[in-house]
Write an enzyme that holds these catalytic residues in place. Sequence first.
Site, PDB file in Angstrom:
ATOM      1  N   ARG A  91      38.203  37.463  26.252  1.00  0.00           N
ATOM      2  CA  ARG A  91      38.771  38.327  27.285  1.00  0.00           C
ATOM      3  C   ARG A  91      38.035  38.109  28.610  1.00  0.00           C
ATOM      4  O   ARG A  91      36.817  37.882  28.617  1.00  0.00           O
ATOM      5  CB  ARG A  91      38.595  39.778  26.840  1.00  0.00           C
ATOM      6  CG  ARG A  91      39.127  40.847  27.767  1.00  0.00           C
ATOM      7  CD  ARG A  91      40.608  40.874  27.812  1.00  0.00           C
ATOM      8  NE  ARG A  91      41.120  42.114  28.391  1.00  0.00           N
ATOM      9  CZ  ARG A  91      42.390  42.266  28.756  1.00  0.00           C
ATOM     10  NH1 ARG A  91      43.262  41.292  28.604  1.00  0.00           N
ATOM     11  NH2 ARG A  91      42.797  43.411  29.263  1.00  0.00           N
ATOM     12  N   THR A 365      51.940  37.818  29.258  1.00  0.00           N
ATOM     13  CA  THR A 365      51.120  37.401  28.147  1.00  0.00           C
ATOM     14  C   THR A 365      51.953  36.511  27.261  1.00  0.00           C
ATOM     15  O   THR A 365      53.169  36.493  27.376  1.00  0.00           O
ATOM     16  CB  THR A 365      50.706  38.695  27.426  1.00  0.00           C
ATOM     17  OG1 THR A 365      50.060  39.477  28.394  1.00  0.00           O
ATOM     18  CG2 THR A 365      49.860  38.466  26.227  1.00  0.00           C
ATOM     19  N   THR A 383      46.648  35.629  28.048  1.00  0.00           N
ATOM     20  CA  THR A 383      47.349  36.218  29.190  1.00  0.00           C
ATOM     21  C   THR A 383      46.693  35.941  30.529  1.00  0.00           C
ATOM     22  O   THR A 383      45.494  35.678  30.612  1.00  0.00           O
ATOM     23  CB  THR A 383      47.438  37.760  28.995  1.00  0.00           C
ATOM     24  OG1 THR A 383      48.264  38.313  29.994  1.00  0.00           O
ATOM     25  CG2 THR A 383      46.078  38.417  29.036  1.00  0.00           C
ATOM     26  N   ASN A 385      47.604  38.432  32.537  1.00  0.00           N
ATOM     27  CA  ASN A 385      48.075  39.797  32.741  1.00  0.00           C
ATOM     28  C   ASN A 385      49.547  39.762  33.138  1.00  0.00           C
ATOM     29  O   ASN A 385      50.356  39.364  32.326  1.00  0.00           O
ATOM     30  CB  ASN A 385      47.219  40.597  33.716  1.00  0.00           C
ATOM     31  CG  ASN A 385      47.558  42.090  33.612  1.00  0.00           C
ATOM     32  OD1 ASN A 385      48.092  42.515  32.595  1.00  0.00           O
ATOM     33  ND2 ASN A 385      47.270  42.869  34.628  1.00  0.00           N
ATOM     34  N   SER A 436      42.331  45.971  26.599  1.00  0.00           N
ATOM     35  CA  SER A 436      43.576  45.231  26.384  1.00  0.00           C
ATOM     36  C   SER A 436      44.445  45.943  25.354  1.00  0.00           C
ATOM     37  O   SER A 436      43.953  46.778  24.591  1.00  0.00           O
ATOM     38  CB  SER A 436      43.236  43.827  25.883  1.00  0.00           C
ATOM     39  OG  SER A 436      44.401  43.134  25.525  1.00  0.00           O
ATOM     40  N   SER A 437      45.723  45.587  25.330  1.00  0.00           N
ATOM     41  CA  SER A 437      46.622  46.045  24.253  1.00  0.00           C
ATOM     42  C   SER A 437      46.979  44.886  23.320  1.00  0.00           C
ATOM     43  O   SER A 437      47.779  45.070  22.401  1.00  0.00           O
ATOM     44  CB  SER A 437      47.928  46.592  24.839  1.00  0.00           C
ATOM     45  OG  SER A 437      47.671  47.671  25.685  1.00  0.00           O
ATOM     46  N   GLY A 457      53.735  41.888  26.209  1.00  0.00           N
ATOM     47  CA  GLY A 457      54.483  43.112  26.527  1.00  0.00           C
ATOM     48  C   GLY A 457      53.633  44.253  27.049  1.00  0.00           C
ATOM     49  O   GLY A 457      54.078  45.406  27.015  1.00  0.00           O
ATOM     50  N   GLY A 458      52.399  43.973  27.522  1.00  0.00           N
ATOM     51  CA  GLY A 458      51.572  45.044  28.088  1.00  0.00           C
ATOM     52  C   GLY A 458      51.408  46.168  27.085  1.00  0.00           C
ATOM     53  O   GLY A 458      51.134  45.940  25.905  1.00  0.00           O
TER      54      GLY A 458
END
Length: 555
Positions: A91, A365, A383, A385, A436-437, A457-458
């Site tokens: 990340r 992403t 990603t 973002n 993050s998701s 997909g955030g």
Amino acid sequence: MQKIIMSFLLLSSFIWSQTFQVGKNGAVASASKQASDVGIEVLKNGGNAVDAAIAVGFALTVVYPPAGNIGGGGFMLIHSPEGAVTAIDFREKAPHAARRDMYLDESENPVDGLSTEGALAVGVPGSVAGYEYARQHYGSLKWNELLAPAIKLAEDGFPVSYYIHEGLRDHQNLMRRFPASVDMFYPNGSVPAIGDMLRFSDLTATLKRIAKQGAEEFYRGQTARQLVKAVRDNGGIIDLWDLQHYEVKERKPINFTYRGYDIYSMPPPSSGGVCLAQILKIVEKFPLAGYGFHASQSIRIITEAERRVYANRAHFLGDPDFISVPVDYLLSAELINAMAKSIDIKKATPSHEVDHAPLPESEETTHFSVIDKDGWAVAVTTTLNSSYGSGFVAGKTGILLNNEMDDFSIKTGASNIYGLVGAEANAIQPQKRMLSSMTPTIVCRNDSLMWVFGTPGGGTIITTVAQVLINMIDYNMTLVQAVDAPRFHHQWWPDVIFIEKYSISSDMRNILKDGGYPIRERSPIGDINAIGIDWKNRNYIAVPDKRRQSAASVY
Ligand code: DON
């Protein structure tokens, strides 16, 4: 006539994503057909799934620029043939000069665009370090062999798909602010047409240097110096110290069971694994199969679980190297029971009545999945973002940089581009990873690998992964049906159920609205790339989502 047929064939192969593919020895599902083919070539050349995943990651940097990257970060879940699962965290991090109020004006209000556009929005990239770490610890081929296909695609060029054409058209206002972004993506000054060949000469040179000198080149070499200069000349704060001190972390995955299936997913700094586990453990207490797929009762229960879980996400989750994330507490039977009990099966709980759990005593992403003949399986979500990240290409490096800084909570209660709210746990601090998701996920049953998957997909990533699992486990769908099935999403705030167009009948909408569940239509949710194993016939089934341009390759 021939010309018409040719252009029809060309167009059709760019518009429609491919359907599922079945292979015996290996399978790859990714956001691009060319990248999936790269993965299969690496497997055929003797590489394992980790090697193939790395090569796919580099190839996506070229052929899937909205999210494929070396200027961003991500997470990799690896399943070994012996059944061990580990998580690699690459990340992005906040630069050391980052300040908690860096995106606020004098009145402490977020400044529009500051955390999402241009050089100040960029987090210190982790992808090259992550791929190098994965190869050194789990791969088998030589580093330069993993970059060679991406270099070829960047140098020879690739045809612009419908999806890429649309993306470049829609993001031109942002990208046209940066000359290097224009050079790279609008070579004749205009949006490349479907079928035009795009070639990236600066990126080719950068990838060649990285192929020769490894991640060292990205973090300490000429690439590092050029990247830092471009960022700083454009108002950014990343410096050489930040690049030199970037560190990959190998972490223990979140592991839990759901109705007898053994699920592994990403731990913090992703909220993915913890939130996926909370949602599924809550809904496990209700007979979803009895209610039926997209029955009002099922939608209510899943929505109520999602609402409560996202309230916890906003409060508790952040970078575990900086804050203490009470994972055990969040997954404890007591808390899950209490959350399940607080759901009134007959009545919506408005979001303002839902708060995070009490404190214990004492989170564009792209996702790709790869499997090889020996049982190595890899799930990678990576990603920049938002689509095309910060829009900022770092000068002559040809590297499109992320806008991941927006995943921090830039002010308590302020929402990010996905409408997610956050607080102290995810506040900006120098060197911290933003929450993050992303939810790369691997599922086993009775010690046998079953499914490898994930999605972009955030904020909807977690609920998409949860619903695909519920579709298969509770509603008995095949993997293809589970990925195709329409989706919905609730994230606590705003207090609405987001639904895909045509996903719910007008009767059902009325039932839900009358029950206190406002509904909002939105664009398609997610872009799953999954692989399932059919042990009976020993087949690998690679399933790309139909929602974007994903495609599978197998052999
Ligand atoms: O890490 C995260 O959760 C986000 N930066 C992911 C962004 C994303 O999925 C955009 N895709 N459509």
